[in-house]
Scaffold this motif. Structure first.
Motif, PDB file in Angstrom:
ATOM      1  N   SER A  31       0.840  -1.203   0.000  1.00 19.77           N
ATOM      2  CA  SER A  31       0.000   0.000   0.000  1.00 19.77           C
ATOM      3  C   SER A  31       0.875   1.253   0.000  1.00 19.77           C
ATOM      4  N   PRO A  32       0.508   2.268  -0.789  1.00 24.74           N
ATOM      5  CA  PRO A  32       1.314   3.493  -0.826  1.00 24.74           C
ATOM      6  C   PRO A  32       1.248   4.293   0.471  1.00 24.74           C
ATOM      7  N   TYR A  33       0.366   3.902   1.381  1.00 26.65           N
ATOM      8  CA  TYR A  33       0.200   4.681   2.612  1.00 26.65           C
ATOM      9  C   TYR A  33       0.822   4.016   3.835  1.00 26.65           C
ATOM     10  N   VAL A  34       1.524   2.889   3.640  1.00 20.62           N
ATOM     11  CA  VAL A  34       2.232   2.277   4.756  1.00 20.62           C
ATOM     12  C   VAL A  34       3.274   3.267   5.282  1.00 20.62           C
ATOM     13  N   GLY A  35       3.226   3.527   6.593  1.00 22.20           N
ATOM     14  CA  GLY A  35       4.144   4.472   7.207  1.00 22.20           C
ATOM     15  C   GLY A  35       3.672   5.908   7.183  1.00 22.20           C
ATOM     16  N   LYS A  36       2.527   6.162   6.543  1.00 27.06           N
ATOM     17  CA  LYS A  36       1.997   7.533   6.469  1.00 27.06           C
ATOM     18  C   LYS A  36       1.015   7.788   7.614  1.00 27.06           C
TER      19      LYS A  36
ATOM     20  N   ALA B  61      -5.245  -0.028  -1.597  1.00 22.78           N
ATOM     21  CA  ALA B  61      -4.604  -1.181  -2.227  1.00 22.78           C
ATOM     22  C   ALA B  61      -4.704  -1.076  -3.742  1.00 22.78           C
ATOM     23  N   PRO B  62      -4.075  -0.039  -4.355  1.00 20.39           N
ATOM     24  CA  PRO B  62      -4.226   0.171  -5.799  1.00 20.39           C
ATOM     25  C   PRO B  62      -3.657  -0.957  -6.643  1.00 20.39           C
ATOM     26  N   ASP B  63      -2.626  -1.642  -6.175  1.00 24.85           N
ATOM     27  CA  ASP B  63      -2.053  -2.736  -6.948  1.00 24.85           C
ATOM     28  C   ASP B  63      -3.021  -3.898  -7.081  1.00 24.85           C
TER      29      ASP B  63
END
Length: 221
Positions: free
Chosen positions: A156-161, A215-217
């Motif tokens: 996910s691109p938001y892990v850690g955000k 989860a765009p992938d």
């Protein structure tokens, strides 16, 4: 509050509610099910919840909540309808035993909240084995919204955000983060981590956008 159906489900609900400080009346038309020693702190009534006279005897007009928990969907619908229309009970909760009948359990039949045992079981299975997919756990009839869960994938691109920097869809609310057996109240500065179980309240029309966002992938488009 009153619970119709004194089987295993009704008794379990009664014990839980009594443990939380509520006064509970258990109603069942089968004399074999009326066993006060199983829930000694509840009141008991041998009566048919589909009969208006029985519900008058139960003083449903004094109940804040009626839970229709029998194993018969027809009985649960009729009980909910009578509770709502004849006694003005503020909140009715009805058990759905057969998935094909779920569409009937609406406000038109006096049901504020329906609880589908098959749907909950399948949702729990999905929740346990899926990562990156939204799993619908519960539907709020009055608010036209759903309680959904996603296990956040590592990609996910938001892990850690921080949650405050995630552009959630309109009217979508992050309710809880479950991590390592702990429950966290969301904070705008708190980052999310891979493997977090995220619980949201979101309108049905916003589910696809939320799923694609996190989860765009797995959900392109």
């Amino acid at each position: 509050m009153a619970i119709t159906g004194a089987g295993a489900v009704g008794r379990s609900i009664a014990r839980e509610l009594i443990g939380n400080g509520h006064a509970v009346l258990l109603i069942d038309k089968d004399a074999r099910a009326v066993k006060p020693e199983r829930v000694p702190d509840a009141e008991w009534l041998l009566a048919d919840s589909c009969e208006l006279s029985s519900l008058e005897e139960a003083r449903l007009d004094r109940c804040d909540v009626v839970i229709a928990a029998t194993g018969d969907d027809k009985v649960n619908l009729v009980t909910s309808l009578l509770a709502k229309t004849e006694f003005g009970v503020p909140r009715t909760v009805a058990r759905v035993n057969h998935p094909n009948n779920e569409w009937l359990f609406t406000e038109a039949w006096g049901v504020d909240v329906n609880v589908s045992t098959p749907r909950i079981m399948s949702a729990l299975v999905e929740e346990a084995v899926t990562v990156g997919d939204l799993v619908r756990l519960f539907t709020f009839r009055q608010g036209n919204a759903n309680l959904v869960e996603m296990t956040l994938p590592a990609e996910s691109p938001y892990v850690g955000k921080p949650t405050g920097l995630i552009p959630f869809p309109e009217n979508c609310a992050l309710v809880t983060i479950l991590r390592d057996g702990q429950v966290y109240v969301p904070d705008p500065e708190q980052p999310v981590e891979a493997g977090d179980e995220l619980l949201f309240v979101v309108p049905a029309e916003g589910e696809d956008a939320l799923e694609h966002l996190l989860a765009p992938d797995a959900h392109p488009g």
